[in-house]
Design an enzyme around this catalytic site. Sequence first.
Site, PDB file in Angstrom:
ATOM      1  N   ASP A 298     -63.414  -1.587  12.648  1.00 32.02           N
ATOM      2  CA  ASP A 298     -64.403  -2.325  11.874  1.00 32.02           C
ATOM      3  C   ASP A 298     -63.936  -2.558  10.436  1.00 32.02           C
ATOM      4  OD1 ASP A 298     -65.970  -2.294  14.098  1.00 32.02           O
ATOM      5  OD2 ASP A 298     -67.608  -1.117  13.245  1.00 32.02           O
ATOM      6  N   GLY A 299     -63.138  -1.624   9.925  1.00 35.52           N
ATOM      7  CA  GLY A 299     -62.692  -1.742   8.541  1.00 35.52           C
ATOM      8  C   GLY A 299     -61.828  -2.978   8.328  1.00 35.52           C
TER       9      GLY A 299
ATOM     10  N   THR B 155     -77.102  -0.403  12.406  1.00 33.79           N
ATOM     11  CA  THR B 155     -76.532   0.681  13.207  1.00 33.79           C
ATOM     12  C   THR B 155     -75.494   1.492  12.427  1.00 33.79           C
ATOM     13  OG1 THR B 155     -75.114  -1.031  14.140  1.00 33.79           O
ATOM     14  CG2 THR B 155     -76.956  -0.307  15.469  1.00 33.79           C
ATOM     15  N   ALA B 156     -75.372   1.218  11.126  1.00 33.94           N
ATOM     16  CA  ALA B 156     -74.442   2.009  10.311  1.00 33.94           C
ATOM     17  C   ALA B 156     -75.261   3.049   9.521  1.00 33.94           C
ATOM     18  CB  ALA B 156     -73.650   1.081   9.389  1.00 33.94           C
ATOM     19  N   TYR B 157     -75.205   3.027   8.231  1.00 37.94           N
ATOM     20  CA  TYR B 157     -75.876   4.046   7.419  1.00 37.94           C
ATOM     21  C   TYR B 157     -77.388   4.045   7.664  1.00 37.94           C
ATOM     22  CZ  TYR B 157     -76.673   6.884   3.185  1.00 37.94           C
ATOM     23  OH  TYR B 157     -77.035   7.865   2.292  1.00 37.94           O
TER      24      TYR B 157
ATOM     25  N   ASP C  64     -84.081   9.988  -2.632  1.00 36.64           N
ATOM     26  CA  ASP C  64     -82.654  10.057  -2.899  1.00 36.64           C
ATOM     27  C   ASP C  64     -82.078   8.666  -3.104  1.00 36.64           C
ATOM     28  OD1 ASP C  64     -82.576  12.772  -2.728  1.00 36.64           O
ATOM     29  OD2 ASP C  64     -81.190  12.870  -1.047  1.00 36.64           O
TER      30      ASP C  64
ATOM     31  N   ASN D 122     -72.989  -4.922   5.734  1.00 35.12           N
ATOM     32  CA  ASN D 122     -73.793  -3.809   6.243  1.00 35.12           C
ATOM     33  C   ASN D 122     -75.012  -3.527   5.362  1.00 35.12           C
ATOM     34  OD1 ASN D 122     -72.466  -3.135   8.616  1.00 35.12           O
ATOM     35  ND2 ASN D 122     -70.992  -1.800   7.595  1.00 35.12           N
TER      36      ASN D 122
END
Lengths: 370, 370, 370, 370
Positions: free
Chosen positions: A122-123, A258-260, A247, A217
């Site tokens: 993905d990167g 679906t990431a962070y 936070d 993202n």
Amino acid sequence: VQWPPKSELYILRSDGHSCTRETVQPSGNLQFACPSSQQQLLVWKTRPRRVMVLKKLGDELLEEYIDVLRFLGEDLGLSVVVEPHDYAVLSGLCMKWVDTYAEHDLDQLHSFVDFIVCLGGDGLLLHAASLFGPALPPIISFKLGSLGFLTTHNYADYQRHLHNIVYGCRELESCQLVSSDDEMPLRGVHITLRMRLCCEIWRQGGTAPAETFEVLNEVVLSRGANPYLSKIEVYEHDQLITKVQADGVMLATPTGSTAYNVAAGGSMVHPSVPAILLTPICPHSLNFRPVILPDYVELELRISPDARCPAVVQFDGRDGRELQQGDSIRVRMSPNPVPTINNADQTTDWFGAIQRCFQWSERVEQLPID
Amino acid sequence: VQWPPKSELYILRSDGHSCTRETVQPSGNLQFACPSSQQQLLVWKTRPRRVMVLKKLGDELLEEYIDVLRFLGEDLGLSVVVEPHDYAVLSGLCMKWVDTYAEHDLDQLHSFVDFIVCLGGDGLLLHAASLFGPALPPIISFKLGSLGFLTTHNYADYQRHLHNIVYGCRELESCQLVSSDDEMPLRGVHITLRMRLCCEIWRQGGTAPAETFEVLNEVVLSRGANPYLSKIEVYEHDQLITKVQADGVMLATPTGSTAYNVAAGGSMVHPSVPAILLTPICPHSLNFRPVILPDYVELELRISPDARCPAVVQFDGRDGRELQQGDSIRVRMSPNPVPTINNADQTTDWFGAIQRCFQWSERVEQLPID
Amino acid sequence: VQWPPKSELYILRSDGHSCTRETVQPSGNLQFACPSSQQQLLVWKTRPRRVMVLKKLGDELLEEYIDVLRFLGEDLGLSVVVEPHDYAVLSGLCMKWVDTYAEHDLDQLHSFVDFIVCLGGDGLLLHAASLFGPALPPIISFKLGSLGFLTTHNYADYQRHLHNIVYGCRELESCQLVSSDDEMPLRGVHITLRMRLCCEIWRQGGTAPAETFEVLNEVVLSRGANPYLSKIEVYEHDQLITKVQADGVMLATPTGSTAYNVAAGGSMVHPSVPAILLTPICPHSLNFRPVILPDYVELELRISPDARCPAVVQFDGRDGRELQQGDSIRVRMSPNPVPTINNADQTTDWFGAIQRCFQWSERVEQLPID
Amino acid sequence: VQWPPKSELYILRSDGHSCTRETVQPSGNLQFACPSSQQQLLVWKTRPRRVMVLKKLGDELLEEYIDVLRFLGEDLGLSVVVEPHDYAVLSGLCMKWVDTYAEHDLDQLHSFVDFIVCLGGDGLLLHAASLFGPALPPIISFKLGSLGFLTTHNYADYQRHLHNIVYGCRELESCQLVSSDDEMPLRGVHITLRMRLCCEIWRQGGTAPAETFEVLNEVVLSRGANPYLSKIEVYEHDQLITKVQADGVMLATPTGSTAYNVAAGGSMVHPSVPAILLTPICPHSLNFRPVILPDYVELELRISPDARCPAVVQFDGRDGRELQQGDSIRVRMSPNPVPTINNADQTTDWFGAIQRCFQWSERVEQLPID
């Protein structure tokens, strides 16, 4: 009943555009004409001729890289562009269909490249996006690195997949848009146009954005290493929506859901849903649940003037900047998508990805309750 | 660089419709032309003439009811329709602009009623939807019952709100769709077209749906009072997505996202987002997170043939039916929206509702961490 | 049945202590003799004579401070100790029962002070704990700052509350432990002995802890401002339990369960439950649910040698230290509690606090599902 | 400082029992003497002689069953008791050490059986508990059915495990409780005494419980198949704690924390933690978080007199009963544990079980954030 018929009406978008989905029938009844989102096909008007191939850094994938370059040039007859540092490696291999470019031509690349092939994770796809800026050609991404959401194609079948992009593999059932006497038959491949977010950093008192970023993202505003909670004001079209003590707060695309976002407790959103996700990170209020907003919102996250600490903003997990009290980021949908070519179709690919990456809804064996 | 320009391409919907949001620019670059969702205005082509007024059962709101009927008839000059049982109550009040209808005319009502006024809670709005079936005129709903998401208008300002519906209160900035020489000026009110779900019950071996329902909030398949978990297979376009072992599974609209869905842990979704929510109820797998799907999905929830118990399906919390092993429900977006008139606009109304009903993101006072 | 009776057995703790709760009855059957946790009373053997009074910094509460000092000295006849900087403010007020101490006597203070009065918020109580170190006298904390969990007593009733501490207000029903001919009648006040965690920082290769901290709320290991996730190995009694990839991992006491822990999604744990909470912060695995462990665990959180970044550890939100790959923190229950005097009793106070601070389980008005 | 020393004090339990964990040191400082929970060993005073063997229904495990019976009788020299229906199957196999019992002797069984061997899943262990009632001998449960939390022993090693129970496998390091000149050496096996809940059904106006149940996992009060939410009042020691509007409310033991509780979003609680879990099921308030209470609480869940529907109560997922408005269930810790023999020790077994059953904290491969 002997009453006169009811009045006629319009449904209009308040910005003067047409409402393509919502229709008023001749009877005066309101209806949705069709779903607002739908599977999409990429169909070439003229055969593609030039492809860019990107490879993960290092020599690990050199063999696969050369195989792909050979297939594209010798079998598919395409011209190939590679990055200068990769081009150096190829000298002596005598692949005359491979070329590279000078740094100062980078911003014209989008005018010449028909599609991009990524060999990595993905990167690498994020790297491709940063090379091209707003005008990004369609990308096909092969699974050759760590597990990813966007690397949907198996490398083992690379010849079939690349052939499919150039010649198409799905017939369009019917189409009132494209005349059938075109040079090319109406065959294409499924493609997903992934939304990005356009993010501006505004410094207190400034009259223009200090910096601008596009993220695929998410953008995250957080306390970073500060001991105190962020106190963040959330505005939509300049109207205060809420104040958050947490936070952090995240704005994510469906691709980023679906990431962070999923780690922070957000829902998973299919990339065809035109939406922006507002997800709190460890909020100190029990009832700050994630919310999912339409793609027309214009959000601003501002560090409250009475916050006890500055905050940190990160774009796709990078490019950290510190924000002082009164500074803000403004975020809206970007007009520039990241177009990714599908393996099967959008829904099959997505459910496959969440099962592959999260074992979504799976369990080794079910535990009986009694 | 002296290369030929890249190839031209189409982005087409695979069903042959046009892609209204996704465009190919003359340069060949892909762009989103506009957000796919947007604020909408209701604009009358000809002045509305007939309004239906619904009231919560019982005499509690009789005074407000009569005030509203008087204002609609005497001040706004509208014909008013009421339900037969309410009409009986009004005899002797000499409001000659008020009329009722016979039961057998119920299915033609939608041809004569320009809009509907509800005096009650969210339940009354569901009653209005059931009276009219698919073709539902715009509804304005006054807060006069228990706290609700859909009752956005304060009764105290009823005269202003009703006047605004008839005469409009927001100028359309510009519009290429409607010629300016129309009889009516281009003023309107904000309106939300809320998606419903069309739900069919299929019995095992059947060749047609046994029953059909439309829901505004959600359809729930659950174990009911059975001691064992439901074992439910989920299909999308006839493809198995997952098997779920849980107390139940819910499919909800964005409107329903703040009802039962939020109790089951789902996210809150703005009603302008064209999406369908798949939310598990007490799943026995830790990693069955809620997912949010595009509005074009066609879902089927089937009771697994090896389930230990039958299951129960409920539509908007009512009309419970038992499903046996092999039976299923098929669910897709309905073409028939529930059009609700906004108080301010869609986003302001919605954030107001989630704060009013859930104290979303609020906290009496923040607890310092140290 | 004519069989011989079954064998006799012991239930023993593996560390050789007695099992006070678990008993073997004469019949050989296993039983719990009593709950392991229980409401507790503080009962003075001899009347208390010296009290310390702490005040939030600044002049804001000066008037209440002096009222409390007067009441303690003139009405209750107690000697009062104050901090040196507060003592300076009192000069000229002629309160001869008030005294202060020199910095070098700080570590003997616990031998002379019978109990502590706090006028401020939860932060002041943490300050008291840091003044006294391990041997902390009972504390009564008046609500005079921001909303807090530990400030259970209303200032308006301060005279009654302070009188109750000295003279007791609850009769002990019966007691086989204390003979009735003691000087003092068996009256006391409810008290909660709050567990702390003893935390050691171990540097890779070190043979002794580099630093030691005691926390009342939680110790947090997190990525801080680092872009990459922490990769943390969790050990219990030197046995690897799991590897975590997350923003961080927290170990909290029951007292801390309603602080940062609840923001990270942990459950609320009553302070009488002898437990240690292991709560992930934004874990990247969907199935890392919070776990609640017995108070005898000895945990170690180690930065994985192959982590991409160092991590940050914070103790009660303060004293941040950076941990490198291979460094770790070791955490176990501390023998030194923080004794806080209750207002009503432990359960009433706690449910009151979670309702006051979180509106736990409350809702303005219930939304009907239909 | 020349002050007199501080006063002496007691810490007493308000019910007159001793406080075994909390101590006042000679210096007058408060300390925890030891953790309140701890690993426990079962040590026989005299060698066990009689064992009961239970088998899952059906012939599936007949071979393993007979192997175990032979080993217990021939190798370990134990008398074996089996259920009458299993005894019938064994006729002709000539195992003279195997006996059965008559139905009317069932309630004396606990006086003769030293321990129980289960060949099956978690359900068989619940069956054992129901056979014996309150006085349940220690149980060893072999993994031979579906995946379970309580079936910790591999069948492959059954000879070693059974030998260990009879002869012990862990030396007690030191013990001030048991004199070393006992007949048996101080060797034992780790054992977990699992808490059960004692649950009484009270009908409105009744003066005694209508029925009583003991549960190992949880008691659930829910709306069952009723369309409306349960409205449930929660009392602790007759004091109203909260009113809940939800699909239901659950009270669970730590053992049950990994069963239905985890599906409803509760935390996982180690079985050595003496606690009772109060977990809402789909609550309609965003801020009703699960809470974990000490084992001395006495809870009552009452159907609110103004509830719109009756409710259903289930005990360990069985024995459903309907509760009318005003009826209630009263729940407190039972004095009768379920003693289960450990494989390794309590903590290793438990972390093993949550990884085996939930893949707790695992992930196929970590997704990089960028």
